[in-house]
Enzyme design. Structure first.
Site, PDB file in Angstrom:
ATOM      1  CG  ASP A 179      -7.161   3.667   2.525  1.00 46.23           C
ATOM      2  OD1 ASP A 179      -8.110   3.387   1.755  1.00 46.23           O
ATOM      3  OD2 ASP A 179      -6.994   4.804   2.992  1.00 46.23           O
ATOM      4  CE  LYS A 222      -1.892   1.621   3.721  1.00 49.52           C
ATOM      5  NZ  LYS A 222      -2.700   1.778   4.943  1.00 49.52           N
TER       6      LYS A 222
END
Length: 214
Positions: A139, A121
């Protein structure tokens, strides 16, 4: 409504109404964004923006951070989530930047993930925001909102599955902005516990609204 139509509506709305979406983290160079994104894991951008001014002032470069130590760095980030681990990650990240990358933040996702504290991420955020690459960081907001809107299959279980699905269906030129569109919509409108459907402008193509209110 077919998924292809939902993607079109999604892109059409945000390109018209929020064409320049960007991260809410404060930074002035790639190193600062990398530090901020590492710190932001499971923590709010608001909190990170409160602690980074002093951090960036006293550790303005990877070299400064790499020559620090746990006891010196920890007080700067004491108020963020998981400060012990993040202190270790920042020190390790800075040392690797200095020793292996000539203090330059790498520009590809695979290499970025070699840095301590940098998962997929975080790597996608850096590649997207700094290097304008068509990467999608997933997320909790992106995961939730993309499912609610019906952009991805409800059965997808992991952030990587959602990432692949979004990247496959969003043209490259919009992927970087779409990441921020989804995050900001999740942060301020499509809240986890009480989505503000009554004030949302996406209800005309939203699967969640269609299922629960239409």
């Amino acid at each position: 409504m077919q998924r292809k139509e939902r993607f079109k509506e999604f892109i059409d709305y945000f390109t018209a109404n929020q064409p320049e979406a960007e991260t809410e983290l404060h930074y002035s160079n790639p190193y600062e964004l990398l530090v901020a994104v590492i710190l932001s894991a499971q923590c709010t951008d608001k909190r990170i923006n409160m602690v980074t001014p002093a951090l960036f002032r006293d550790f303005p470069t990877p070299e400064h951070l790499a020559t620090s130590n746990f006891d010196e760095l920890f007080p700067y980030i004491r108020s963020v989530s998981y400060p012990n681990n993040k202190t270790k990650h920042l020190l390790g990240m800075a040392k690797m930047l200095v020793e292996e990358f000539d203090c330059e933040v790498p520009d590809d996702v695979k290499t970025l993930q070699k840095l301590p504290g940098v998962g997929r991420k975080t790597a996608n955020v850096i590649a997207s925001v700094i290097y304008n690459q068509p990467t999608m960081a997933v997320d909790t907001h992106v995961f939730r909102v993309s499912k609610r809107l019906g952009l991805v299959n409800q059965n997808l279980k992991t952030p990587l599955d959602v990432e692949k699905n979004l990247v496959k269906n969003i043209p490259d030129e919009y992927i970087a902005r779409a990441h921020h569109w989804l995050i900001l919509h999740g942060r301020y409108v499509c809240l986890a516990r009480s989505p503000k459907c009554e004030s949302c402008n996406l209800t005309h193509f939203c699967r969640y609204f269609e299922k629960n209110y239409a």
